[in-house]
Enzyme design. Structure first.
Site, PDB file in Angstrom:
ATOM      1  N   LYS A  39     -57.570 -16.521  72.019  1.00  0.00           N
ATOM      2  CA  LYS A  39     -57.374 -17.718  72.838  1.00  0.00           C
ATOM      3  C   LYS A  39     -58.536 -18.695  72.649  1.00  0.00           C
ATOM      4  CE  LYS A  39     -58.375 -17.516  77.335  1.00  0.00           C
ATOM      5  NZ  LYS A  39     -59.280 -18.644  77.741  1.00  0.00           N
ATOM      6  N   ASN A  40     -59.751 -18.144  72.573  1.00  0.00           N
ATOM      7  CA  ASN A  40     -60.927 -19.002  72.512  1.00  0.00           C
ATOM      8  C   ASN A  40     -61.144 -19.643  71.145  1.00  0.00           C
ATOM      9  OD1 ASN A  40     -61.492 -18.508  75.189  1.00  0.00           O
ATOM     10  ND2 ASN A  40     -62.868 -16.807  74.755  1.00  0.00           N
ATOM     11  N   ARG A 113     -59.546 -26.539  81.434  1.00  0.00           N
ATOM     12  CA  ARG A 113     -60.757 -27.311  81.170  1.00  0.00           C
ATOM     13  C   ARG A 113     -60.797 -27.838  79.738  1.00  0.00           C
ATOM     14  NH1 ARG A 113     -64.543 -26.271  85.026  1.00  0.00           N
ATOM     15  NH2 ARG A 113     -66.236 -26.823  83.614  1.00  0.00           N
ATOM     16  N   CYS A 137     -60.706 -20.941  85.493  1.00  0.00           N
ATOM     17  CA  CYS A 137     -60.816 -19.802  86.395  1.00  0.00           C
ATOM     18  C   CYS A 137     -61.948 -20.017  87.381  1.00  0.00           C
ATOM     19  CB  CYS A 137     -61.071 -18.516  85.597  1.00  0.00           C
ATOM     20  SG  CYS A 137     -59.625 -17.941  84.678  1.00  0.00           S
ATOM     21  N   ARG A 142     -69.522 -23.664  86.108  1.00  0.00           N
ATOM     22  CA  ARG A 142     -69.252 -24.087  84.733  1.00  0.00           C
ATOM     23  C   ARG A 142     -69.419 -25.597  84.590  1.00  0.00           C
ATOM     24  NH1 ARG A 142     -63.970 -20.879  82.316  1.00  0.00           N
ATOM     25  NH2 ARG A 142     -64.983 -18.911  82.005  1.00  0.00           N
ATOM     26  N   ASP A 327     -66.606 -11.348  79.707  1.00  0.00           N
ATOM     27  CA  ASP A 327     -65.179 -11.058  79.859  1.00  0.00           C
ATOM     28  C   ASP A 327     -64.859  -9.577  79.704  1.00  0.00           C
ATOM     29  OD1 ASP A 327     -64.391 -13.641  80.371  1.00  0.00           O
ATOM     30  OD2 ASP A 327     -63.993 -14.126  78.280  1.00  0.00           O
ATOM     31  N   VAL A 349     -74.194 -14.302  82.914  1.00  0.00           N
ATOM     32  CA  VAL A 349     -73.579 -15.468  82.283  1.00  0.00           C
ATOM     33  C   VAL A 349     -72.972 -16.414  83.317  1.00  0.00           C
ATOM     34  CG1 VAL A 349     -71.828 -16.242  80.635  1.00  0.00           C
ATOM     35  CG2 VAL A 349     -73.142 -14.154  80.190  1.00  0.00           C
ATOM     36  N   ARG A 435     -52.282 -16.924  80.913  1.00  0.00           N
ATOM     37  CA  ARG A 435     -53.272 -17.784  80.255  1.00  0.00           C
ATOM     38  C   ARG A 435     -53.903 -17.085  79.057  1.00  0.00           C
ATOM     39  NH1 ARG A 435     -58.047 -19.508  83.043  1.00  0.00           N
ATOM     40  NH2 ARG A 435     -58.296 -20.589  81.058  1.00  0.00           N
TER      41      ARG A 435
END
Length: 455
Positions: A39-40, A113, A137, A142, A327, A349, A435
């Site tokens: 996804k990233n 985002r 999320c 962030r 994650d 993080v 997502r």
């Protein structure tokens, strides 16, 4: 009405809505799941197609809602998006890129985002960009200051409006910049890369993120004609070019999803083969998995995960790559509730990422969250003001409960906790899992999970 969901769900985005999953736990998960592109990476490579002068092709695109959001945002800006010649591929034609109204962007972006990353490419193509209020999320602030500060250094003029932010080049071109990130933010690094490749002159980015997905994005941009070099000590040099062409690229696998299924095997005492997973990008996770009592076997086409004996307590400090990803900690914590002894997870993080543990405590877990972290003990990762710590003492049998999904990885953890627990749990708000997890319910069914969707 209760509907049982089977593995023959349709192709594409999972049929997850606001429905409730009724999960009957106590059954090990066994079988095979396959992971597609990360996804990233996929969503950022899709944005990169805006920079090209001709068609781009992205392969192994996951069928998740974040991809659908980016696709609709590209189409709002005039990009023609179509299915490719193989399953899971998308074709992007940016020849008619145009401005979009703030209301359109807001309507299509929803809580995502991703619009902030459209800024650099749109400033190059159109001289202006608009972004609405940003969601994502709920795991901390962030802040987007890193992004806006970087764009200003490239010469963008930033105007904050009640409805969002307007950026422009005021008729000029963006220029190279020397940028030092105060923290190696993945999003800010992506922003600099997507902006610098067509800026006049050279950009030096210091303290950059170096995640595998960043390296894969650099590979995409290099295919397009960009000149990017990775130097020692988190330094990336980008020499701007006048134009870029399209790309044909196969996405790197989703290591977050692979680690999630590995943790599920550990928590439920099952055995899961994760097709498409690769060792190199998961070295840090695999070390912790083994220390926690897990066993894995690396194959040419994936990795097999199961327990190797009794689960053992571990101490984890989340960090940017090559550290232990934030994650990864949430699904693994579910497994650690079944380990003999005290585990500690230092989250460095994001702030506010242990909210999901409230549900685990409700299910019988012994987890104490320290909102300001723990001061004592040896540390590898420097302390940060925002950090928290969770102390997990086990083993504690989990029992069923009614729980609400808080965010993507926390929601996955709740589902796995329900599958680990004895009795029937009701898990609501599972729509957010679409997502980041393609065909999530079908994969659960293929692994032998016992659940219904309550409509």
């Amino acid at each position: 009405m209760t509907t049982t969901v089977r593995a023959e769900l349709p192709e594409g985005v999972p049929a997850l809505t606001g429905d409730v999953l009724a999960i009957r736990g106590g059954r090990p998960l066994r079988g095979r799941v396959d992971v597609k592109g990360a996804k990233n990476l996929a969503t950022k490579a899709m944005v990169a197609s805006l920079l090209g002068e001709d068609t781009s092709i992205l392969r192994d695109v996951p069928g998740i809602s974040d991809v659908a959001v980016v696709r609709s945002l590209l189409e709002v800006h005039g990009v023609r998006v179509s299915e490719g010649d193989e399953v899971g591929s998308l074709v992007f034609d940016p020849s008619d890129v145009e401005s979009a109204h703030m209301e359109e962007i807001d309507a299509h972006a929803g809580a995502s985002r991703i619009p902030i990353l459209f800024c650099g490419p749109l400033l190059h193509r159109l001289g202006q960009a608009f972004i609405p209020d940003l969601g994502g999320c709920r795991i901390g602030d962030r802040p987007i200051d890193f992004h806006l500060d970087a764009l200003r250094k490239f010469g963008a003029v930033v105007e904050k409006l009640p409805s969002g932010i307007r950026l422009s080049t005021q008729g000029g071109r963006l220029h190279g910049a020397n940028i030092h990130l105060p923290y190696p933010s993945v999003g800010a690094t992506e922003q600099v890369l997507l902006t610098a490749v067509r800026a006049d002159g050279t950009t030096e980015l210091r303290n950059a993120a170096i995640e595998p997905e960043i390296m894969d994005l650099i590979a995409v941009l290099q295919k397009m004609g960009a000149i990017i070099s990775y130097e020692p000590n988190r330094v990336i040099l980008i020499e701007g070019v006048e134009t870029l062409r399209g790309y044909d690229h196969r996405s790197i696998f989703d290591r977050n999803e692979a680690a999630s299924w590995a943790s599920a095997a550990l928590a439920t005492d099952g055995e899961i083969f994760v097709g498409g997973a690769k060792q190199q990008e998961m070295l840090t996770f695999l070390n912790v998995f083994r220390k926690a009592g897990g066993w894995f076997d690396v194959k040419e086409d994936g990795i097999l995960f199961r327990r190797g004996g009794d689960l053992q307590p571990v101490v984890i400090e989340t960090d940017v790559h090559p550290g232990f990803m934030t994650d990864w900690q949430q699904p693994l914590i579910v497994a650690l509730t079944q380990a003999e002894g005290r585990s500690i997870v230092h989250e460095t993080v994001y702030e506010n990422r242990f909210g999901f543990t409230d549900a685990l405590v409700k299910m019988g877990a012994d987890i104490v969250v320290h909102p300001h972290g723990l001061q004592n003990g040896p540390r590898r990762v420097p302390r940060r003001e925002l950090e928290q710590a969770a102390v997990i003492t086990g083993p504690t049998p989990l029992h069923s409960a009614d729980i609400v999904v808080p965010d993507l990885r926390g929601g996955y953890s709740h589902v796995i906790a329900a599958l680990t627990a004895e009795g029937q749990s009701q898990v609501s708000g599972v729509d957010i899992l679409s997502r980041g997890y393609e065909k999530f319910l079908a994969k659960l069914d293929a692994l032998g999970a016992d659940f219904d969707v309550v409509r």
